[in-house]
Structure formats: C-alpha cells, structure tokens
Design a protein around this motif. Structure first.
Motif, PDB file in Angstrom:
ATOM      1  N   ILE A  76      -6.459   8.413   1.388  1.00  0.00           N
ATOM      2  CA  ILE A  76      -5.721   9.126   2.436  1.00  0.00           C
ATOM      3  C   ILE A  76      -6.604  10.240   2.985  1.00  0.00           C
ATOM      4  N   GLY A  77      -6.706  10.300   4.311  1.00  0.00           N
ATOM      5  CA  GLY A  77      -7.509  11.341   4.944  1.00  0.00           C
ATOM      6  C   GLY A  77      -6.830  11.866   6.189  1.00  0.00           C
ATOM      7  N   LYS A  78      -7.446  12.875   6.772  1.00  0.00           N
ATOM      8  CA  LYS A  78      -6.917  13.471   7.993  1.00  0.00           C
ATOM      9  C   LYS A  78      -8.070  13.722   8.950  1.00  0.00           C
ATOM     10  N   THR A  79      -7.866  13.382  10.217  1.00  0.00           N
ATOM     11  CA  THR A  79      -8.902  13.644  11.205  1.00  0.00           C
ATOM     12  C   THR A  79      -9.037  15.148  11.410  1.00  0.00           C
ATOM     13  N   SER A  80     -10.187  15.565  11.925  1.00  0.00           N
ATOM     14  CA  SER A  80     -10.469  17.000  12.061  1.00  0.00           C
ATOM     15  C   SER A  80      -9.618  17.673  13.121  1.00  0.00           C
ATOM     16  N   GLY A  81      -9.157  16.884  14.109  1.00  0.00           N
ATOM     17  CA  GLY A  81      -8.373  17.469  15.190  1.00  0.00           C
ATOM     18  C   GLY A  81      -9.201  18.072  16.290  1.00  0.00           C
ATOM     19  N   SER A  82     -10.522  17.796  16.287  1.00  0.00           N
ATOM     20  CA  SER A  82     -11.381  18.365  17.332  1.00  0.00           C
ATOM     21  C   SER A  82     -11.013  17.824  18.707  1.00  0.00           C
ATOM     22  N   SER A  83     -10.342  16.664  18.752  1.00  0.00           N
ATOM     23  CA  SER A  83      -9.905  16.098  20.024  1.00  0.00           C
ATOM     24  C   SER A  83      -8.573  16.693  20.479  1.00  0.00           C
ATOM     25  N   GLY A  84      -7.921  17.473  19.611  1.00  0.00           N
ATOM     26  CA  GLY A  84      -6.622  18.038  19.941  1.00  0.00           C
ATOM     27  C   GLY A  84      -5.468  17.194  19.448  1.00  0.00           C
ATOM     28  N   THR A  85      -5.767  16.019  18.864  1.00  0.00           N
ATOM     29  CA  THR A  85      -4.700  15.139  18.378  1.00  0.00           C
ATOM     30  C   THR A  85      -5.002  14.676  16.954  1.00  0.00           C
ATOM     31  N   PRO A  86      -4.839  15.559  15.962  1.00  0.00           N
ATOM     32  CA  PRO A  86      -5.097  15.167  14.575  1.00  0.00           C
ATOM     33  C   PRO A  86      -3.997  14.259  14.041  1.00  0.00           C
ATOM     34  N   PHE A  87      -4.324  13.447  13.050  1.00  0.00           N
ATOM     35  CA  PHE A  87      -3.313  12.638  12.380  1.00  0.00           C
ATOM     36  C   PHE A  87      -3.822  12.253  10.997  1.00  0.00           C
ATOM     37  N   VAL A  88      -2.900  11.868  10.126  1.00  0.00           N
ATOM     38  CA  VAL A  88      -3.222  11.405   8.784  1.00  0.00           C
ATOM     39  C   VAL A  88      -3.407   9.895   8.838  1.00  0.00           C
ATOM     40  N   PHE A  89      -4.389   9.376   8.107  1.00  0.00           N
ATOM     41  CA  PHE A  89      -4.653   7.937   8.116  1.00  0.00           C
ATOM     42  C   PHE A  89      -4.839   7.451   6.681  1.00  0.00           C
ATOM     43  N   ALA A  90      -4.886   6.142   6.523  1.00  0.00           N
ATOM     44  CA  ALA A  90      -5.120   5.533   5.215  1.00  0.00           C
ATOM     45  C   ALA A  90      -6.175   4.440   5.341  1.00  0.00           C
ATOM     46  N   LYS A  91      -6.958   4.263   4.275  1.00  0.00           N
ATOM     47  CA  LYS A  91      -7.893   3.145   4.178  1.00  0.00           C
ATOM     48  C   LYS A  91      -7.698   2.512   2.807  1.00  0.00           C
ATOM     49  N   ASP A  92      -7.674   1.184   2.762  1.00  0.00           N
ATOM     50  CA  ASP A  92      -7.610   0.591   1.428  1.00  0.00           C
ATOM     51  C   ASP A  92      -8.934   0.856   0.724  1.00  0.00           C
ATOM     52  N   LYS A  93      -8.927   0.809  -0.587  1.00  0.00           N
ATOM     53  CA  LYS A  93     -10.075   1.294  -1.351  1.00  0.00           C
ATOM     54  C   LYS A  93     -11.325   0.457  -1.117  1.00  0.00           C
ATOM     55  N   PHE A  94     -11.168  -0.835  -0.851  1.00  0.00           N
ATOM     56  CA  PHE A  94     -12.341  -1.647  -0.563  1.00  0.00           C
ATOM     57  C   PHE A  94     -12.930  -1.270   0.790  1.00  0.00           C
ATOM     58  N   ALA A  95     -12.090  -1.046   1.785  1.00  0.00           N
ATOM     59  CA  ALA A  95     -12.576  -0.643   3.111  1.00  0.00           C
ATOM     60  C   ALA A  95     -13.313   0.685   3.032  1.00  0.00           C
ATOM     61  N   HIS A  96     -12.795   1.613   2.228  1.00  0.00           N
ATOM     62  CA  HIS A  96     -13.462   2.906   2.074  1.00  0.00           C
ATOM     63  C   HIS A  96     -14.807   2.739   1.369  1.00  0.00           C
ATOM     64  N   ALA A  97     -14.838   1.855   0.366  1.00  0.00           N
ATOM     65  CA  ALA A  97     -16.096   1.570  -0.322  1.00  0.00           C
ATOM     66  C   ALA A  97     -17.105   0.926   0.626  1.00  0.00           C
ATOM     67  N   MET A  98     -16.628   0.080   1.544  1.00  0.00           N
ATOM     68  CA  MET A  98     -17.519  -0.538   2.536  1.00  0.00           C
ATOM     69  C   MET A  98     -18.150   0.528   3.426  1.00  0.00           C
ATOM     70  N   SER A  99     -17.362   1.530   3.806  1.00  0.00           N
ATOM     71  CA  SER A  99     -17.905   2.623   4.620  1.00  0.00           C
ATOM     72  C   SER A  99     -19.041   3.318   3.885  1.00  0.00           C
ATOM     73  N   PHE A 159       0.835  -1.211   0.000  1.00  0.00           N
ATOM     74  CA  PHE A 159       0.000   0.000   0.000  1.00  0.00           C
ATOM     75  C   PHE A 159       0.864   1.254   0.000  1.00  0.00           C
ATOM     76  N   SER A 160       0.354   2.272  -0.677  1.00  0.00           N
ATOM     77  CA  SER A 160       1.050   3.557  -0.745  1.00  0.00           C
ATOM     78  C   SER A 160      -0.001   4.652  -0.830  1.00  0.00           C
ATOM     79  N   LYS A 161       0.460   5.888  -0.834  1.00  0.00           N
ATOM     80  CA  LYS A 161      -0.472   7.006  -0.934  1.00  0.00           C
ATOM     81  C   LYS A 161      -1.208   7.020  -2.266  1.00  0.00           C
ATOM     82  N   SER A 162      -0.638   6.364  -3.268  1.00  0.00           N
ATOM     83  CA  SER A 162      -1.251   6.382  -4.601  1.00  0.00           C
ATOM     84  C   SER A 162      -2.318   5.311  -4.783  1.00  0.00           C
ATOM     85  N   ASN A 163      -2.312   4.262  -3.969  1.00  0.00           N
ATOM     86  CA  ASN A 163      -3.309   3.205  -4.170  1.00  0.00           C
ATOM     87  C   ASN A 163      -4.217   2.998  -2.952  1.00  0.00           C
ATOM     88  N   ALA A 164      -4.249   3.994  -2.057  1.00  0.00           N
ATOM     89  CA  ALA A 164      -5.131   3.933  -0.891  1.00  0.00           C
ATOM     90  C   ALA A 164      -5.840   5.271  -0.736  1.00  0.00           C
TER      91      ALA A 164
END
Length: 435
Positions: free
Chosen positions: A97-120, A90-95
């Motif tokens: 990529i998103g970022k949490t809003s940071g409303s909790s004070g601890t934002p971070f960048v995350f990845a989901k594979d494309k099937f998992a994102h489609a499931m959502s 997996f890489s940034k080009s085939n997954a």
C-alpha cells in the motif's frame, strides 16, 4: 550479505521470482515483443473486469475487441476509498500500500500486489547495474524528504538502514545544512547519490561556490541519479563538473514504479517489461513516434489494483527510433496542467517562463533557486533565493525576455526569500498557477 534482497524478502516480496521473470522477458526477441505486450495488456484488463468490481463498473462492459475501447483512468477517478478498488483476494494486509506524493494536486492511495511490487524493484536493480551500482552493496546518499511524525520517521529510517540508504533530509537546505552534508561525504564511503533534482542541484551549486569536486572529497562516489523533477542540460553539466561523476535521469512514479531510465548512451530507455507506456493526443489516439502527447501507463502485472491506461499527468515524446522492445523517451516535457492561461485565452507552457528566467538568472551566479507562480491571468510572482536582491537592470532583462517569449502587458512581482517552501514530500514545484 545481500541487504536489498533481504529487505524485500522480509516483507514477503518475491524478488527472486521477479528477477527470473524479468530475465525471461528480456530474452524475448524483438520480432515477438509486440505479441508479448498484446497478450499481457489483454490479460490484465480481463483479470480486472472479472475480479475487480470497481473496474468492472468503470469499464462498463464484460469484454472488448479493440484496445481503443479500454477507457483511460485519471487520478481523480482513483480518489475514493482504497477498499472499494481492491481486486478479489487482496487486502491491505497482503498487498503493498502506498500513496502518491500529491505534487500534481490529486494525491490518492494505491495498492500493488507483492509480485508486481517486486517486479518494479527488479527493474530498478537491473537499470542500476547498467552503471555499476549494486543495490545489495552500494551505499546511497539519499536526498529526499522524510515523514516528520515519530512513527513514520522511525519506520523510514529503519528501511533506509536495511536498504543501505543514508538520508539527507531536504526540508532545510541552508548553507549550514550543506556544510553538514559535505562532512558526511567526507566521512562516509557513498557509492552514489539519489534524490530530487532541485535539492541535488542546490548541493552542486554549494560545492561550485566552494570550488570543490565531490569525488575528491568522497573517492568512493560513482554516480548521481536524479528523479521526480525536470533536469536541464546546463544543470546536468554543472552537477557532473562538481560531483566528478556521471549524472543520470530517472523517471518514475510510486503508483507504477520505474517508467524510464538513462543508459550509458544517454538514451532514456522506457520500461517496456512490466509497463505499457503510450503517448496519446487530445482525442486519446496514439501519436506517431516523435510527436508530443499525454503519457498513459498500464501496469501489466498489478492484479491487486487496476492501473490501466492511467493518465499520469505528464506529457512527453517517444523517439522516432523507438521499437516495441526498446522504446526511448526523447523528451519529458512536464505536467500537462503546468500551463499559464493568459488574457485572451492564450495558453503558454509554464516551462516557458522557467527557460526565460533561468537563462538570465544563471548569468548572475548568485541565484540558488527560484519558482514562478501565476496569481492572475496577467500577473506572475517570481520567488528566489539569493545572496542579494535583483538589481533593477536584472529585473528589466527578465521582463523584456518574458515580453518577447510569453506576452506583453504582464505584471511580474519579484520576491527574495531566505528559502523556498517545498511540498510535504520535499519536491520543489517550479511553476504553479492559481488560475
């Protein structure tokens, strides 16, 4: 034209396969559902142990025999370079990529594979169908923030256009903007509203002040969905009265997708199809249904990035009637870190201040919105937007209620504002502490 489906397919998200998988999961009988959950949670942990160096090191061993051996993950554990956390292949080009809003004070960048994102997204579409909303055909009035830089703004607006969403930016919620919002409803065939609770509520209060029913202005309106912020029953009642449609509660997070959604029976149904949602005590043990605890989530299909026993930072309660296939969220209490620590060490949920203040402020009818900030162990600041300042009598009522429900010898400062400052995403955090 199925615009929603087309937009996902153009981005190579396998939505058709995800919808078929979701249907298969939903047909699993109740008596076999625990087996499905046990198998999927075991498989996703073993996958990441063998294919994700970050998670292998984090887990600390090659195998496990009991689910309690699987360590919890916090937001701070994930605040490192995304490249270090991606699974093999997996890489940034085939997954996704998103970022949490940071409303909790601890934002971070995350990845989901494309099937998992489609499931959502298949899950969201399924829930919306409960209320007669079709993401391929229903036009959405979207009360959200939007990136303000040129590239980010244009990208979001293109996505909105393809996805049948029309943006109502919420960084400026002045009365003039509300007038503009109203005109857009008069001139468009919106099917539903979707947005942050505080912003949608403010629009409802504007309509109430004008003695308007939104469905009479926009007859095509069918539903209102609020998300990301706490919805109180009295606010829900006001929204339903002035919108003229049902208001439903959505609970989700960008890093895991849909967590819970309200059905036609006003039950907050937890997503048990592609997520495992646990309620844990302070010792990381599962609590009995009906008991408050930390909400911990495992994404059962995300192979690009481990989201396993992930402490999302919220606290809640599952209904006593919950089953493996149909968990019901009885109550979402709020952020675990939304607490006030008073002199002497007493800990009070920040929501307590909100309840106390809200009950009195609502009596005035002129308060649009407010936030509470703890500035010192014995000091609080209440910022509010109103047509006029609190009277001395109103202030004293609030102070007496705080003394009764929170504690004595506390200093409270009231500040009237023209508008309240929201986060970059547009959310309004109703209680904050500087302690």
């Amino acid at each position: 034209m199925d615009w929603f489906k087309l937009s996902l397919q153009l981005n190579k998200f396998p939505i058709t396969r995800a919808q078929k998988t979701l249907k298969v999961i939903q047909e699993i009988p109740e008596e076999n559902y625990k087996d499905y959950i046990f198998e999927k949670r075991k498989n996703i942990v073993e996958f990441h142990i063998h294919n994700n160096q970050f998670y292998k090191n984090y887990f600390g061993k090659k195998e496990f025999t009991n689910w309690s051996e699987v360590p919890l993950m916090s937001k701070t554990d994930l605040q490192q370079k995304l490249q270090n956390r991606l699974s093999k292949g997996f890489s940034k080009s085939n997954a996704y990529i998103g970022k949490t809003s940071g409303s909790s004070g601890t934002p971070f960048v995350f990845a989901k594979d494309k099937f998992a994102h489609a499931m959502s997204w298949a899950g969201f579409q399924d829930r919306y169908h409960w209320h007669g909303i079709d993401l391929n055909k229903s036009l959405q009035a979207r009360f959200y923030g939007i990136p303000l830089d040129f590239y980010g703004n244009m990208q979001e607006r293109i996505k909105d256009r393809i996805s049948l969403r029309r943006r109502f930016p919420i960084f400026d919620l002045s009365e003039q903007k509300m007038e503009n919002f109203l005109k857009r409803f008069q001139n468009s065939n919106f099917s539903y509203i979707n947005g942050y609770t505080s912003a949608v509520l403010l629009f409802a209060k504007f309509l109430d002040y004008r003695n308007l029913i939104l469905k009479e202005v926009c007859p095509s309106l069918q539903l209102c969905i609020v998300t990301s912020e706490r919805l109180f029953e009295e606010d829900k009642s006001l929204m339903e009265a002035v919108f003229g449609v049902t208001v439903v509660n959505e609970y989700g997070a960008s890093e895991v997708g849909l967590i819970a959604f309200e059905n036609l029976k006003n039950e907050w149904i937890v997503n048990a199809e592609d997520l495992l949602v646990e309620i844990l005590d302070e010792n990381c043990n599962c609590v009995p249904n009906g008991t408050e605890g930390r909400i911990v989530i495992t994404s059962l299909y995300n192979k690009a990035h481990p989201m396993i026993r992930y402490d999302i930072g919220d606290t809640g309660i599952l209904s006593e009637q919950s089953t493996a296939k149909k968990p019901v969220l009885k109550k979402l209490i709020g952020r675990a870190n939304d607490v006030a620590i008073l002199p002497g060490g007493k800990v009070v949920p920040g929501l307590t201040f909100y309840y106390v203040t809200k009950s009195i402020i609502e009596d005035t009818g002129s308060i649009k919105e407010f936030i509470i900030n703890q500035t010192a162990p014995d000091s609080f600041k209440i910022e509010y937007v109103s047509q006029k300042k609190f009277s001395e009598n109103q202030q004293q009522k609030i102070l007496r209620a705080i003394e009764t429900y929170v504690g004595k010898n506390l200093t409270v400062v009231f500040q009237r504002k023209d508008r309240l400052i929201r986060s970059k995403s547009g959310k309004l955090k109703q209680f904050t502490s500087d302690i």
